[in-house]
Design an enzyme around this catalytic site. Sequence first.
Site, PDB file in Angstrom:
ATOM      1  N   SER A 165      15.762  14.126  45.365  1.00 53.96           N
ATOM      2  CA  SER A 165      16.512  12.544  44.842  1.00 53.96           C
ATOM      3  C   SER A 165      17.196  12.699  43.061  1.00 53.96           C
ATOM      4  O   SER A 165      17.124  13.130  42.420  1.00 53.96           O
ATOM      5  CB  SER A 165      15.547  11.093  44.324  1.00 53.96           C
ATOM      6  OG  SER A 165      14.713  11.569  42.895  1.00 53.96           O
ATOM      7  N   LYS A 166      18.405  11.338  43.278  1.00 52.53           N
ATOM      8  CA  LYS A 166      18.696  11.268  41.999  1.00 52.53           C
ATOM      9  C   LYS A 166      18.071  11.782  40.681  1.00 52.53           C
ATOM     10  O   LYS A 166      18.451  12.284  39.913  1.00 52.53           O
ATOM     11  CB  LYS A 166      19.723   9.956  42.200  1.00 52.53           C
ATOM     12  CG  LYS A 166      20.821   9.613  43.700  1.00 52.53           C
ATOM     13  CD  LYS A 166      21.210   8.954  43.158  1.00 52.53           C
ATOM     14  CE  LYS A 166      23.123   9.284  43.805  1.00 52.53           C
ATOM     15  NZ  LYS A 166      22.750   8.201  44.874  1.00 52.53           N
ATOM     16  N   ARG A 167      16.600  10.704  40.878  1.00 51.50           N
ATOM     17  CA  ARG A 167      16.239  10.811  39.604  1.00 51.50           C
ATOM     18  C   ARG A 167      16.284  12.561  38.987  1.00 51.50           C
ATOM     19  O   ARG A 167      15.349  12.878  37.670  1.00 51.50           O
ATOM     20  CB  ARG A 167      14.610  10.748  39.574  1.00 51.50           C
ATOM     21  CG  ARG A 167      14.741   9.206  39.452  1.00 51.50           C
ATOM     22  CD  ARG A 167      13.742   8.656  40.276  1.00 51.50           C
ATOM     23  NE  ARG A 167      13.621   7.751  40.936  1.00 51.50           N
ATOM     24  CZ  ARG A 167      12.879   8.058  42.423  1.00 51.50           C
ATOM     25  NH1 ARG A 167      12.086   9.007  41.576  1.00 51.50           N
ATOM     26  NH2 ARG A 167      13.034   7.897  43.322  1.00 51.50           N
TER      27      ARG A 167
ATOM     28  N   GLY B  81      18.090  14.756  38.212  1.00 52.57           N
ATOM     29  CA  GLY B  81      19.711  14.963  37.559  1.00 52.57           C
ATOM     30  C   GLY B  81      20.470  15.000  38.395  1.00 52.57           C
ATOM     31  O   GLY B  81      21.105  14.466  39.250  1.00 52.57           O
TER      32      GLY B  81
END
Length: 476
Positions: A250-252, A254
């Site tokens: 996911s976006k987490r 990076g």
Amino acid sequence: MKVRVRLAPSPTGRLHIGTARTAAFNWLFARRHSGSFLLRIEDTDKERSRSEYTENILDSLRWLGLTWDGEPIVQTNRQAEHHHAINNLLARGLAYRCYCSEEELEAMRIEQKHSGQAPRYDNRHRGLTPKQEQKFRDEGCDSVIRFRIDDDADICWNDMVRGLVQWRGSDLGGDMVIARRTSSNSIGEPLYNLVAVVDDAAMAVSHVIRGEDHIANTAKQILLYRALELPLPNFAHTPLILNAEGRKLSKRDGVTSITDFRQMGYTAEALINYMILLGWSVPQGMNERFSLEQAAAVFDLNRVSRAGARFDWDKLNWLNAQFLHEMPASELLKSLIPLWRDRGWSCPANDWGEDLCTLLRPSLALLQDGVEQAKPFFVMPELGEEAQQQLKVEGCVNALRDLSRRLESSDWDGRKIVKAQQMIEEVATAIGIKKGILMKSLRAALFGKLQGPDLFTAWSLLARIGQDRQRLIRCI
Ligand code: GLU
């Protein structure tokens, strides 16, 4: 059956690696079966959709080589068809208006949570009489349109990746909203499951290949196909891409968009190769390094795994290095010129640039490395600590002075490397210094450090642009 597959990205962000991998599987499947790969921009969520994301999606697909057939279909242009389908369902009593307010639905959810039940709409407005409906309208209540999902509906399909998949209507959270809330008696914005079915049928999609996060949607969509009396496509659900901890990437984590990978210096060839390996295993005897065309010749959904595919940076980096090392110098130069230009460096001539690329190529892992490593050819380098120490070694400065004089009086233009080798021999003999020490000092003076690619080639490149002597002069 004519194979027609599609990618249906929502332009609510840049092209995500998961969507790009889905695109790759669809593209390969279409190619393998001489079918069509279509594109549909699912922009029905007007608030979150942006035209720059559509541009990014198209641009990233082109960059990866995943070209589509025909013009992309834009979902918001098809509103009349969506409304037509909703009216059809309403007219046949298969859909209805639900006047529950957000507060009422929230209260329902809280109560279900307290009593340990899974959240679902309890279908309370399913059987409203015309009189009750009128009352809600008179009170000015908003409404959504819901599609009836019978609890005892049996839904099953033979998934081309997962085998037989079965669902019960009761697992689907109650009657499903197919058009957003509206205050008038019109139809609110139609929602994903409804529009996907209407559009897939209109586009004569034969196989829906998408991520496994859509499995519950497929169950709901099958009910819609039945209700709208549309022919069912085949379905294939591909595994999710997981991070190193085994959770959905996911976006987490990076980097997730194709643009991110592109900016980090991955080549399109390596990235597409790696993405295909995320979930698909090559047939026996086939190399894991392949082009899109090579994969298309053998691609088969049977070889797509059901288990999530863990993202492995080392493997991607390895693949990228392999592709870079084999890239023709002219192509590498084309990719590097814009990056060099961003730094304000212009390449004096193509053959010089290509020779520089040939020199640097074996040590590149990312395209971006070709910026750092080319820097000393464009910019006078600082003398690093080690270089300064080297230049203090006895005899070095004398030898470099001698070399500089020879360069001044010679007509060497950097082309014939034997000439440079001869000069080094002559200086070493004349000054009485070991050749190895002289070369180390020369590297220090020219490049400011003691490590780097083949010295004679690197030096000759500097000589070709008349930069070698002035670098020596500052050290003597
Ligand atoms: N717009 C949906 C998505 O991006 C499409 C899913 C589908 O392929 O039906 O996830």
